[in-house]
Write a protein that holds these residues in place. Sequence first.
Motif, PDB file in Angstrom:
ATOM      1  N   ARG A 148       0.828  -1.303   0.014  1.00  0.00           N
ATOM      2  CA  ARG A 148      -0.126   0.069  -0.176  1.00  0.00           C
ATOM      3  C   ARG A 148       1.050   1.201  -0.004  1.00  0.00           C
TER       4      ARG A 148
ATOM      5  N   GLN B 112       1.507  11.627  -1.459  1.00  0.00           N
ATOM      6  CA  GLN B 112       0.681  12.676  -0.957  1.00  0.00           C
ATOM      7  C   GLN B 112      -0.618  12.458  -1.653  1.00  0.00           C
ATOM      8  N   ARG B 113      -1.588  12.160  -0.701  1.00  0.00           N
ATOM      9  CA  ARG B 113      -2.991  11.761  -1.425  1.00  0.00           C
ATOM     10  C   ARG B 113      -3.743  13.268  -1.838  1.00  0.00           C
ATOM     11  N   ASP B 114      -3.218  14.160  -1.608  1.00  0.00           N
ATOM     12  CA  ASP B 114      -3.870  15.730  -2.000  1.00  0.00           C
ATOM     13  C   ASP B 114      -3.303  15.975  -3.203  1.00  0.00           C
TER      14      ASP B 114
ATOM     15  N   GLU C  10     -10.700  13.189  -4.572  1.00  0.00           N
ATOM     16  CA  GLU C  10     -11.313  11.859  -3.956  1.00  0.00           C
ATOM     17  C   GLU C  10     -10.837  10.698  -4.767  1.00  0.00           C
TER      18      GLU C  10
ATOM     19  N   ALA D 294      -7.944  10.217  -6.057  1.00  0.00           N
ATOM     20  CA  ALA D 294      -6.462   9.892  -5.566  1.00  0.00           C
ATOM     21  C   ALA D 294      -6.435   9.275  -4.254  1.00  0.00           C
ATOM     22  N   ARG D 295      -7.231   9.682  -3.288  1.00  0.00           N
ATOM     23  CA  ARG D 295      -7.584   8.956  -2.172  1.00  0.00           C
ATOM     24  C   ARG D 295      -8.104   7.396  -2.283  1.00  0.00           C
ATOM     25  N   LEU D 296      -8.984   7.369  -3.257  1.00  0.00           N
ATOM     26  CA  LEU D 296      -9.564   6.018  -3.353  1.00  0.00           C
ATOM     27  C   LEU D 296      -8.673   5.080  -4.011  1.00  0.00           C
ATOM     28  N   TYR D 297      -7.951   5.669  -4.930  1.00  0.00           N
ATOM     29  CA  TYR D 297      -6.938   4.871  -5.504  1.00  0.00           C
ATOM     30  C   TYR D 297      -5.876   4.164  -4.515  1.00  0.00           C
ATOM     31  N   ALA D 298      -5.370   5.129  -3.631  1.00  0.00           N
ATOM     32  CA  ALA D 298      -4.475   4.749  -2.641  1.00  0.00           C
ATOM     33  C   ALA D 298      -4.965   4.054  -1.730  1.00  0.00           C
ATOM     34  N   ASP D 299      -6.194   3.792  -1.206  1.00  0.00           N
ATOM     35  CA  ASP D 299      -6.706   3.269  -0.052  1.00  0.00           C
ATOM     36  C   ASP D 299      -7.911   2.404  -0.209  1.00  0.00           C
ATOM     37  N   GLU D 300      -8.526   2.477  -1.495  1.00  0.00           N
ATOM     38  CA  GLU D 300      -9.484   1.435  -1.541  1.00  0.00           C
ATOM     39  C   GLU D 300      -9.311   0.367  -2.788  1.00  0.00           C
TER      40      GLU D 300
END
Length: 197
Positions: free
Chosen positions: A36, A42-44, A140, A142-148
């Motif tokens: 992961r 950087q998720r932002d 949203e 980028a965050r979904l890609y990294a974490d879900e």
Amino acid sequence: MAEPKYQIRALHTDSTVTVYQAYTPEIGLSAAQEGRFPALWQRDRMTWIKPSFLWMMYRCGWGTKEGQETVLAVEISRDGFEWALEHACLSHYEHGLHADRATWKRLSKRAPARVQWDPERDLSLRPLAYRSLQLGLAGEAARLYADEWTVSITDVTSLAHTIHAQIRDGDLDTARQLLPRERPYPVSDGALTHLRQ
């Protein structure tokens, strides 16, 4: 038969699609070891994923460019990938597709993903007549890609170096056999209409 100008080609299974990115060893090695993206990632900010291995090699110089020394194969869910395509807009204004520049600007501000179609590359990294998808993820997405969406992360730097060495030695057949088996990615009719130049 000629390749369609706009077609997603990727290594994929019934439930996943593989995309490529290249990072500093600090981020890339940690991501591959942990499976992961680390907190340092950087998720932002906008992150660009590439389904084409050879386009990634063109971008990162076979894993030799500064800050791109670690090449990752990131297996993500097809549901996530298709969500990003559905919610994406082109990274630039396109006359005939967008009503006007103002309309495109409004779309691009709202869209969590961007699409660019850049010339696909051959083994010598020369441009081909057909295009390769680059998918930019922000906010949203980028965050979904990294974490879900991420299913697995594999360090393929050594594969990149091996293929490059075969090409330098003139053994293109071996290099070609080592490439990931990318094939047309199935999308529903009209799924890319809003993303073609």
